[in-house]
Design a protein around this motif. Structure first.
Motif, PDB file in Angstrom:
ATOM      1  N   VAL A 131       0.560  -1.078   0.218  1.00 16.98           N
ATOM      2  CA  VAL A 131      -0.138   0.135   0.276  1.00 16.98           C
ATOM      3  C   VAL A 131       0.917   1.432  -0.048  1.00 16.98           C
ATOM      4  O   VAL A 131       1.940   1.070   0.683  1.00 16.98           O
ATOM      5  N   PHE A 132       1.089   1.867  -1.022  1.00 16.48           N
ATOM      6  CA  PHE A 132       1.871   2.958  -1.146  1.00 16.48           C
ATOM      7  C   PHE A 132       0.671   4.362  -0.652  1.00 16.48           C
ATOM      8  O   PHE A 132      -1.040   4.739  -1.504  1.00 16.48           O
ATOM      9  N   ASP A 133       1.136   5.517  -0.434  1.00 14.43           N
ATOM     10  CA  ASP A 133       0.969   6.842  -0.808  1.00 14.43           C
ATOM     11  C   ASP A 133       1.026   7.445  -1.974  1.00 14.43           C
ATOM     12  O   ASP A 133       2.343   8.024  -2.527  1.00 14.43           O
ATOM     13  N   VAL A 134      -0.905   7.669  -2.963  1.00 20.75           N
ATOM     14  CA  VAL A 134      -0.299   7.963  -3.512  1.00 20.75           C
ATOM     15  C   VAL A 134       0.785  10.275  -4.061  1.00 20.75           C
ATOM     16  O   VAL A 134       1.253   9.381  -5.233  1.00 20.75           O
ATOM     17  N   THR A 135       0.339  10.685  -3.114  1.00 21.65           N
ATOM     18  CA  THR A 135       1.147  11.460  -3.071  1.00 21.65           C
ATOM     19  C   THR A 135       2.329  11.836  -3.581  1.00 21.65           C
ATOM     20  O   THR A 135       2.949  12.049  -4.188  1.00 21.65           O
TER      21      THR A 135
END
Length: 157
Positions: A131-135
């Motif tokens: 899971v990644f932070d998109v920003t």
């Protein structure tokens, strides 16, 4: 015809129809945009294509290997693609600009945005879901599995 394809067909039927509409090289992944009839498909020729209500591809998003996954953010602004080149890439749909390149240790087979578009989940043949932070592109967590991860996404809530 594309609007019907993107709203009423199962993923298997979408693939078959895309192969008829396109050059026959459509792969297993297809992502739909909720904001208008737009479909992103992966391809075995190192790119993902976007169709906007026509048979002609409107944009091409390139990788260094075959593209196995394609998914839109809910607002249709972003497209994430996953590839055999061991990256997931987040593109701005309107400009085609690559915003983030997320490196993995294996081929990326799945990609899905959260409903609010702030998170991205990927699945790969390295037996992980991430899971990644998109920003920021920062990896927030990683889930280990016993086998390859072929699907990734979030619940609506």
């Amino acid at each position: 015809r594309l609007q019907e394809l993107t709203t009423t067909r199962s993923p298997g039927n979408v693939r078959a129809e895309l192969q008829r509409l396109g050059d026959g090289r459509a792969d297993a992944a297809a992502g739909r945009s909720a904001d208008r009839p737009r479909l992103g498909i992966s391809s075995d020729d190192k790119g993902a294509l976007i169709f906007v209500g026509t048979r002609e591809a409107q944009k091409r998003f390139v990788h260094d290997g075959s593209v196995w996954a394609a998914g839109f953010s809910t607002d249709g602004r972003l497209l994430c693609t996953g590839s055999e080149d061991k990256t997931a890439r987040i593109f701005e749909v309107a400009t085609g600009k690559e915003l983030k390149r997320l490196k993995h240790d294996g081929e990326v087979w799945a990609a899905g945005f959260s409903a609010d578009g702030r998170l991205l989940c990927t699945g790969s043949d390295e037996k992980t879901a991430r899971v990644f932070d998109v920003t920021t592109g920062r990896e927030l967590t990683r889930f280990e599995h016993d086998e390859e991860v072929l699907a990734a996404g979030f619940s609506a809530d």
